[in-house]
Write a protein that holds these residues in place. Structure first.
Motif, PDB file in Angstrom:
ATOM      1  N   PRO A  27       1.245 -15.639   8.746  1.00 44.29           N
ATOM      2  CA  PRO A  27      -0.103 -16.166   8.462  1.00 44.29           C
ATOM      3  C   PRO A  27      -0.663 -15.682   7.130  1.00 44.29           C
ATOM      4  O   PRO A  27      -1.386 -16.401   6.465  1.00 44.29           O
ATOM      5  N   SER A  28      -0.332 -14.471   6.736  1.00 43.85           N
ATOM      6  CA  SER A  28      -0.763 -13.977   5.433  1.00 43.85           C
ATOM      7  C   SER A  28       0.174 -12.859   5.004  1.00 43.85           C
ATOM      8  O   SER A  28       0.768 -12.175   5.825  1.00 43.85           O
ATOM      9  N   LEU A  29       0.289 -12.736   3.713  1.00 46.10           N
ATOM     10  CA  LEU A  29       1.095 -11.654   3.130  1.00 46.10           C
ATOM     11  C   LEU A  29       0.160 -10.831   2.263  1.00 46.10           C
ATOM     12  O   LEU A  29      -0.327 -11.313   1.236  1.00 46.10           O
ATOM     13  N   ASP A  30      -0.098  -9.630   2.695  1.00 50.89           N
ATOM     14  CA  ASP A  30      -1.011  -8.774   1.952  1.00 50.89           C
ATOM     15  C   ASP A  30      -0.258  -8.021   0.864  1.00 50.89           C
ATOM     16  O   ASP A  30       0.628  -7.222   1.142  1.00 50.89           O
ATOM     17  N   ALA A  31      -0.627  -8.336  -0.348  1.00 54.12           N
ATOM     18  CA  ALA A  31      -0.072  -7.619  -1.499  1.00 54.12           C
ATOM     19  C   ALA A  31      -1.246  -7.266  -2.400  1.00 54.12           C
ATOM     20  O   ALA A  31      -2.166  -8.076  -2.561  1.00 54.12           O
ATOM     21  N   PRO A  32      -1.245  -6.080  -2.971  1.00 53.21           N
ATOM     22  CA  PRO A  32      -2.353  -5.732  -3.858  1.00 53.21           C
ATOM     23  C   PRO A  32      -2.375  -6.672  -5.064  1.00 53.21           C
ATOM     24  O   PRO A  32      -1.334  -6.991  -5.631  1.00 53.21           O
ATOM     25  N   SER A  33      -3.553  -7.138  -5.400  1.00 51.98           N
ATOM     26  CA  SER A  33      -3.696  -8.046  -6.530  1.00 51.98           C
ATOM     27  C   SER A  33      -3.761  -7.231  -7.819  1.00 51.98           C
ATOM     28  O   SER A  33      -4.742  -6.546  -8.081  1.00 51.98           O
ATOM     29  N   LEU A  34      -2.706  -7.303  -8.595  1.00 45.15           N
ATOM     30  CA  LEU A  34      -2.640  -6.550  -9.844  1.00 45.15           C
ATOM     31  C   LEU A  34      -3.094  -7.382 -11.037  1.00 45.15           C
ATOM     32  O   LEU A  34      -3.639  -6.859 -11.996  1.00 45.15           O
ATOM     33  N   PHE A  35      -2.829  -8.705 -10.978  1.00 45.91           N
ATOM     34  CA  PHE A  35      -3.239  -9.588 -12.066  1.00 45.91           C
ATOM     35  C   PHE A  35      -3.284 -11.019 -11.539  1.00 45.91           C
ATOM     36  O   PHE A  35      -2.682 -11.336 -10.507  1.00 45.91           O
ATOM     37  N   SER A  36      -3.973 -11.851 -12.249  1.00 45.52           N
ATOM     38  CA  SER A  36      -4.112 -13.252 -11.858  1.00 45.52           C
ATOM     39  C   SER A  36      -2.755 -13.965 -11.935  1.00 45.52           C
ATOM     40  O   SER A  36      -2.015 -13.794 -12.903  1.00 45.52           O
ATOM     41  N   GLY A  37      -2.442 -14.720 -10.913  1.00 41.85           N
ATOM     42  CA  GLY A  37      -1.204 -15.490 -10.921  1.00 41.85           C
ATOM     43  C   GLY A  37       0.030 -14.709 -10.510  1.00 41.85           C
ATOM     44  O   GLY A  37       1.137 -15.212 -10.634  1.00 41.85           O
ATOM     45  N   GLN A  38      -0.147 -13.495 -10.004  1.00 35.54           N
ATOM     46  CA  GLN A  38       1.030 -12.695  -9.662  1.00 35.54           C
ATOM     47  C   GLN A  38       1.849 -13.352  -8.553  1.00 35.54           C
ATOM     48  O   GLN A  38       3.058 -13.171  -8.499  1.00 35.54           O
ATOM     49  N   ASP A  39       1.191 -14.126  -7.681  1.00 35.02           N
ATOM     50  CA  ASP A  39       1.935 -14.784  -6.616  1.00 35.02           C
ATOM     51  C   ASP A  39       2.947 -15.779  -7.183  1.00 35.02           C
ATOM     52  O   ASP A  39       4.028 -15.953  -6.632  1.00 35.02           O
TER      53      ASP A  39
END
Length: 125
Positions: free
Chosen positions: A25-37
């Motif tokens: 349902p969701s993958l929690d990853a720390p957001s380091l920068f825009s567009g990292q996904d």
């Protein structure tokens, strides 16, 4: 088991991992920068491209550009199916830009591996 069969087995296993990840349902990853996904998508499908290309038999001078394009096509189709699959998972949604990142990662990685094998083969001759 030869390297091509091992690479195919690893590619199928990696596809299973990608399916499992997209089923969450969701993958929690720390957001380091825009567009990292998108970078994660490109990296994951880049690995798939390398594994799929490794499953093929190179010609006498390494992998060809056509083989790399074929592998990128296969990975891209898998990426489409993965995005479609996400449309059925609560909390997830298909995104065209995710598929673009998947396809781009697979294409660039496969082309890089093809280039490296042809360069290495030329220098070894």
């Amino acid at each position: 088991m030869n390297i091509h069969r091992l690479s195919l087995v690893l590619a199928v296993l990696w596809m299973g991992v990608l399916f499992w990840l997209s089923h969450q349902p969701s993958l929690d990853a720390p957001s380091l920068f825009s567009g990292q996904d998108k970078l994660f998508h490109a990296g994951a499908y880049g690995l798939l491209g390398i594994l799929l290309l490794g499953a093929m038999r190179p010609d006498f001078s390494g992998y060809t550009g056509n083989q790399a394009l074929f592998v990128a096509f296969v990975a891209s189709v898998y990426g489409i199916s993965d995005e479609f699959h996400q449309s059925f998972i609560p909390g997830r949604s298909p995104e065209v830009l995710d598929w673009v990142a998947d396809s781009t990662g697979a294409l660039l990685a496969a082309l890089l591996l093809a280039h490296l094998t042809r360069t290495y083969s030329t220098r070894a001759s």
